[in-house]
Design a protein around this motif. Structure first.
Motif: not given
Ligand SMILES: Cc1ncc(COP(=O)(O)O)c(C=O)c1O
Ligand SMILES: Cc1ncc(COP(=O)(O)O)c(C=O)c1O
Lengths: 492, 440, 492, 440
Positions: A149, A152, A180, A183, A224, A228, A255, A279, B325-326
């Motif tokens: 995030a 992003e 997600h 976004n 993405t 998704t 992701a 991760h 999120c994370t």
């Molecule tokens: C499609 C998608 N975009 C963005 C994210 C956000 O990533 P992060 O949790 O590392 O911030 C995720 C996390 O699950 C995701 O699945």
């Protein structure tokens, strides 16, 4: 016979779950010890002093150790079992990466150390940047973003800086309806508006709808690929042409990068900005919620806008931080990003190597497509025609007549010994079950999980209560989330 | 096989699975992808190596760093060489914690959930405030999130920031402000301390206390002025100062944020750390990120869940309070273990030790000819700023590094020096001697 | 409500317990990887080569990690809960000792390194020897014995060497009937015969019986004090006089040393040889069965007989191995003993310090005596008059009428969430329950355990099947040991 | 509080518990102990220190050692610098294994019991024999136990030992033999290899293969001779040679013993290691130490228990097969993880790498003027012995250490040099150069 997940409650045991540390505490008990003061004591100004001591729990080290050992045993991780959580790439996390990150020469560096005392870590970051740029087809990268995030937002602020430098500020970012949640949230934080483009019958971006959306004020597109739904956006070049044609930029949400490692590079699809989730793709442990790392790589023309500083290799072969970046968007992280996580990512990338990364992607796709094939009879694919990439989205809709929801399927899978798939995401699919096995699972594991899913589908017809009442094998069962929000006990 | 491979597929597995899919090769998996985007060459990354070779490479790289068990660290500026007890990571590092995802399925995640609930609780104990979350990325992003919370809560735009706040935090506010639509306005200081401001129609006043120089601000007055004007008082604090210094709650701050590294987390060249944020109940629905709450299961047994999720991106999307999120959960778990290891008495002893050693160090160092306090006659906690008559601070820092001492960073022509409980009188005396040589 | 100890069985899960690695294996799967050979390959003589490859399991690293993670979760340790296993001093094992032992400067030393490259570890051993001699009141010590039993044999071989040097070989070693099994076994291995001295009504060595036993051919006495009944041998000086009077030597089995730390020293009681179990008294982890360490300390006159070499500090302040020991019994261990364990013992001894060790002993005794007081009504003490030291021995005899044995009490305690006490030892007590709480347990833990024991006693009357059928909460229940010995499956 | 304290008692706890006992002070706990034996002074050991100080002290001590990541190790003689994969100790080191006792209560100990059952099984796979136990202390005590097993099995007294067996093992036999009533008799060797003996009325013949010089013995012939004479053939083996060398089972040995350090255990200056022992079913009831067996529980579920305990000291007392109680279980668990990590293919590759590097090293080193093989024209595995024309082997060893290379030990005027898979061609070439300087 099935038994609970997690460690036991012990009747008559003063440490029985769910005792909190507060319950275990006793006045005067403690774990810490410090050397006697070897300098004169000081008096801080009386008006600045704390009156009442902080009400922290008073426990012994043994209390701590038992408490957290038991908590850990009540937690399911990849090291415990199969974890097909869609969109999260919960693959095996190599132990060697932990060894690497715990080397004192990485673990014990102060972020303000003079450059000549940290040449090793600077070189590591420089090599990793080169490798990630090669994987994504980009020119330069930043390591500041602590997660996807954050990446992003970084990318969107780079777009904003790019457009305003060109003297044409723009207002909107196009994202698919299957995007997600981070976004749109990032779009808002970057000061843009969200323009949602619908998915078509194929589960892919609706091209004609996209055409209509795209006007002067579109700053860019965020997507993405695979999307998704686990489907590859086959019109990606078309999409890129459309966005670029309108003067916009393309952002790649990484992701799902695991699906295309060594096979397709975002840069070659026309993307200008890419974030990676180490991760997910690069197997750094997610730690029950974090830490992660969200490096952002960009095309040459956007490099000047990257957060400052960036790592550079000087003529004399030494490494340093380049802070002279007038067009940089500035600072996204307090220091240099989650370096400890990046050391693990380095271990993964260079341990697997270019050849290994390609295999990772191939096997991730092979596993997902194989598993989709095995379960689709009971859980139809949301988009049967598009071949699944690293994950697939099924629907539990067929079970509705039996009064069973996707969440019930998930909870029943817990009783059968698995961490469930992602449910109710993406939002565009009713009763979505989003399954991502990852490449580190064996065919036997996939076969057994497929059996379990088929069994659950049968049970939904024959004994739906098994699903509705699940889980019954865990130390605690379904929790009252409404009550949690109403009564709001968020502190002891 | 010479490179690391974690996919367990045997050749038979691959063959069998491809057959089941009616495919004849792995390439077929990508058949539907337009040829122009398929990479027609191997990645230009060396091929994989064994664990043995990989660790040799990494040991070699790490060997080109001088770490804080080798250099004696008096470095500060937002990250500190406090002692990390052995128990902290032998517990937080347990693989069931480490290899799990965000606790979306609470029945399988009570370990992480309870650990986070206890973390939140201890942050409230520590700060004297009512609400904490399950962590943010780090101190800088915590400051940013506090400001956007304040702007949302007050419906005001302007952001007032003391110029004695760590410049990294101000930079972050500038960066994020460009997206959010604000430009932080700096509140001037005199003698190293922020002036008590006349607060206008602003969303918040951000004050770091102890500030970037380690100096104790007139926090009560500044926060009172802010709240009187209907602005949120934001306290950027040092968690390990709260054994000896009045906590945000007592100082009447509305929101408290901190860099959580000092809570049992390793320095790791700047991360992973954690952003600590606490606030009053009034702002609970505007908090960013995960919050864990206690509830009961269908059998009435107590348990923990993620709560108030309507604030978050996965539900609220563009209307979410933040895009996070994370987060930094594992660091928060380590922080909880560490705080419980310290206990109330340990927290006090630790604070007293840091303060006493810093006072002694200031005395010894300023006894060196040509070395003065950049801000005389103001109280400080564990860190202070030195000015030099004959040398530039950056030069002093680099030459001290060659003598085995880490100091800094350099800020406004001054050199920051910090003392943690790890520093002994002997080390301080030796530093003074080294400084004497360097500035001579 | 009570839940099972240990991790879950997962139905439908290919990795479900008790799958062995052999079951998980698949031909061609592997975890290991090595660098390509960078020198010419060699041919070993064909008649020396292995024909068929070893039938080791073929598994991935992820298989290994999940398998052992689950096995670990099915194992109860001090970090899991209360472990009052009598005679084993299962106290909390400090984590800092693990950190110390894993320092590369200790963990990665080759036993044949030249002395000038291992001065640090030699100094550590030298300091530890001094400290252990102070704790026991002895002059010199050896670190070679890998555990208590090995220490016993070492001590007995020293006795043998001593007597034969004096030209009067002797035949017998006196041990009490309450002695631990290793004592007589070691006596036999040392080439001596066992002479058993009975315990009297007090549970102490029967003095008059001892007098009778002691003739010229008695080489020595081997005893614990406190003895295995947890009672202090109050006539110890008398006993010493008797043995020494007959020309014998006194051996102190240090298993119960925890009780008297800093309060009583074996040397001051007249003992000539002492072994310590670092894995009991000094909190080094027992590892599910080992490793331990059994340093042996001796009085000045016996120092020449210690195994060779011993650590010495030279005039120039450097440390080295003294190999010039003509009267030494020789070599008891392949190298220098379990050095990695001794590093942990050093951390414990010097972390607690002299003052702390005394507190350890006091609190160990306090805990045992308090717990004995709380449960004696239901489980009478074998010897009610002797005050318990660090442990106490109760009997489950009163439950016999209900058809309940000590083992049933133990198994029921498992269902209540505890590791049971030692049962059926010492042999001289019928239906023995030997309980050692150790000093690291809190009053709350002791109170709760006492409640549990009293509850079990009540249940024995009211619902004896609860005991006879226990445990019911564990992943597996009582196992058929007779079948195990009969069908003898000791290899897959 | 300044020293480590792990007893959780608060002052109230102590007071309350003493009251419950009708005592007024902790001294009263010892009231019944004769005054003459009570220590009337504090222990003369420094008072306790904090974890921080303790680790500083220990880091300082460890800093006075030069370890095998710093010195390049070609040292052998029974312990070897093989690579220990990260997974081994992150699994074997799990605290549920580490902090448990011998599995007396199988229902709470299935983890350790199954891990040991699998260890035993892999030792059988490795050796080609039928029976293994759950570990002995180390290689030396394993040799001793094998000999006493052989004496019990044959009812014979005499013990024949090849003089090419590691002298440490022979010393151990002498020491234990004094108690057991035997004096090991040495079997002569020629050119570094034991002569095939004419075996008389002896209990066993002990042969190390590869032997102390790393040389491959005529094991088949020696064992055949022993068995023909009704003696037990005891093979002292190197577990990591068995990917490439015929295992004890194929060589017709009766009993096989080894130093298990090489199986995933750290060098740790000599311990903790583990003693490996395997035998044929004929001797199962004479095996020393713990043995784990599979059985079923009352519900018919498979599980594991300690079995054949009638052999052991806690049942048999003076008639036990051995006095061993605590063994090296955790090392055996690590060995099992390591063997499964290796797998059959890895075991072969590892053996080939060691052999090839040793051969290359021997070639390079003997190319140095004044350096020769102590035993020319005999095949060796991963270790060989050098003789020098102009210098003593001990001097060469010490001067190489100062140049950063570990070699040795010295045995019979020869210097042992060993190669593991960790040694690279480059390191071998550098060693040759260093040897050239040293012997010049
Ligand atoms: C499609 C998608 N975009 C963005 C994210 C956000 O990533 P992060 O949790 O590392 O911030 C995720 C996390 O699950 C995701 O699945
Ligand atoms: C009284 C007694 N003596 C000797 C021993 C043997 O010690 P070790 O297991 O360390 O060989 C024990 C171990 O339980 C014991 O309790």
């Amino acid at each position: 016979m099935t038994e609970p997940v997690g460690a036991p409650v012990r009747v008559g045991d003063p440490e029985a779950f769910p005792r909190t540390l507060r319950n275990l505490a006793r006045p005067g008990r403690r774990a810490s010890a410090f050397p006697p003061l070897d300098v004169p004591p000081t008096e801080l100004p009386s008006d600045q002093r704390r009156e009442r001591a902080a009400a922290l729990p008073e426990v012994s080290e043994r209390d701590l150790v038992r408490h957290y050992t038991r908590l850990a045993q009540r937690n399911y991780g990849v090291d415990t079992g199969f974890y097909p959580l869609g969109s999260c790439s919960m693959k095996y996390n190599p132990k060697v990466a932990e060894t690497a990150a715990s080397l004192p020469g990485f673990q014990r560096l102060h972020p303000h150390q003079p450059e000549h005392t940290v040449q090793g870590v600077l070189e590591l970051l420089w090599r990793l940047e080169r490798a990630l740029c090669e994987v994504t087809g980009m020119a330069r990268a930043t390591f500041q973003p602590a997660a996807g995030a954050s990446g992003e937002l970084t990318g969107l602020l780079i777009m904003r800086a790019f457009h305003s430098r060109n003297g044409d500020p723009r207002r909107r970012i196009v994202i698919p309806d299957s995007a997600h949640g981070t976004n749109p949230a990032s779009v808002r934080m970057a000061g843009y508006e969200v323009a949602t483009v619908p998915s078509d019958a194929r589960g892919l971006v609706d091209l004609s709808a996209l055409e209509k959306l795209v006007e002067e004020d579109v700053a860019g597109l965020m997507i993405t690929n695979p999307n998704t739904l686990g489907l590859f956006e086959e019109d990606i070049l078309e999409i890129a042409r459309t966005i670029h044609g309108a003067g916009g930029l393309l952002y790649y949400d990484g992701a799902n990068l695991n699906a295309i490692l060594g096979r397709v590079r975002p840069g070659d699809m026309g993307f200008d900005i890419v974030h990676m989730n180490t991760h997910k793709t690069f197997a750094t442990p997610h730690g029950g919620g974090g830490p992660g790392a969200g490096p952002v790589a960009v095309a040459e023309r956007l490099a000047p806008f990257l957060p400052s500083p960036v790592v550079e290799r000087r003529e004399d072969g030494t490494f340093g931080w380049d802070r002279d970046r007038p067009e940089s968007i500035g600072r996204i992280h307090g220091f240099h990003g989650n370096v400890g996580v990046l050391v693990r990512a380095y271990a993964y990338v260079f341990g697997n190597g270019g050849d290994g990364l390609r295999e990772v992607g191939e096997r991730a796709v092979l596993n997902a497509r194989y598993l989709a094939e095995r379960v689709r009879s009971a859980f139809p694919l949301a988009h049967p025609d598009g071949p699944a990439m690293h994950e697939f989205v099924s629907t539990a809709k067929p079970l509705r007549p039996h009064g069973v929801r996707a969440m019930d399927v998930a909870k029943r899978l817990i009783d059968l010994g698995y961490y469930p798939s992602t449910v109710y995401f993406p939002l565009v699919v009713e009763e979505a079950l989003m399954v991502e096995p990852t490449e580190t699972e064996s065919k036997e594991t996939l076969d057994a999980f497929a059996e379990a899913m088929l069994r659950v589908a049968r049970e939904a017809e024959e004994e739906p209560d098994l699903l509705r009442e699940a889980p019954v094998t865990t130390p605690i069962r379904r929790l009252d989330e409404a009550l949690a929000a109403r009564s709001l006990k968020i502190c002891w | 096989m010479s490179g690391l491979r974690f996919a367990p597929h045997t050749e038979d597995d691959v063959r069998g699975m491809l057959e089941a899919l009616g495919l004849s090769s792995l390439d077929d998996l990508y058949r539907h992808i337009p040829g122009q985007v398929l990479l027609d060459r191997p990645l230009n990354i060396p091929s994989g190596v064994s664990e043995m070779e990989l660790l040799a490479d990494l040991s070699d790289l790490s060997g080109h760093n001088r770490h804080t068990d080798d250099l004696v660290s008096f470095a500060g500026g937002g990250a500190y060489d406090h002692y990390v007890p052995a128990a902290v990571w032998s517990l937080a590092g347990r693989s069931e914690f480490q290899t799990s995802y965000t606790p979306y399925q609470p029945e399988l995640s009570q370990g992480v959930l309870q650990a986070l609930f206890e973390y939140q609780s201890m942050i409230c104990d520590l700060t004297g405030l009512e609400v904490s979350n399950a962590s943010l990325y780090d101190g800088a992003t915590a400051v940013v999130e506090a400001v956007s919370l304040a702007r949302a809560a007050t419906g005001r735009d302007r952001v007032l920031v003391a110029d004695t706040v760590d410049p990294r935090y101000v930079e972050a506010l500038r960066t994020y402000g460009r997206g959010a639509g604000y430009e932080p306005e700096l509140l001037p200081s005199r003698g190293g301390r922020a002036v008590v401001p006349v607060v206008g129609h602003v969303a918040c006043v951000v004050l770091q206390h102890p500030n970037v120089f380690g100096i104790l601000e007139r926090a009560r007055e500044v926060f009172a002025a802010a709240r009187a004007a209907g602005a949120r008082a934001i306290h950027v604090f040092d968690p390990l100062s709260l054994g000896v210094l009045a906590p945000p709650g007592e100082l009447d701050a509305d929101i408290a944020v901190a860099e959580g590294q000092v809570l049992g987390n390793h320095l790791a060249y700047g991360g992973p750390y954690l952003g600590v944020i606490a606030a009053r109940m009034q702002d609970v629905r505007r908090m960013p990120g995960r919050i864990v709450g206690e509830t009961v299961d269908v059998d009435g047994r107590p348990g923990y869940v993620l709560t108030l999720q309507a604030r978050e991106q996965h539900i609220r999307r563009e209307k979410a309070t933040s895009n996070i999120c994370t987060n930094q959960t594992l660091m928060a778990i380590a922080a909880a273990v560490y705080l419980a290891w310290l206990g109330p008495a340990g927290l006090v002893e630790l604070g007293q030790a840091c303060a006493a050693k810093a006072a002694y160090a200031a005395e010894r160092l300023t006894a060196v000819p040509g070395v003065r306090l950049a801000h005389p006659d103001v109280p400080f906690f564990k860190e202070f700023a030195l000015a030099f008559d004959r040398r530039g601070p950056a030069e002093v820092r680099d030459r001290l590094a060659d003598r085995g001492y880490l100091v800094g960073p350099v800020f406004e022509e001054a050199l920051l020096v910090a003392c943690t409980e790890r520093r002994s009188r002997q080390e301080i005396d030796d530093l003074a001697r080294a400084v004497g040589e360097v500035v001579a």
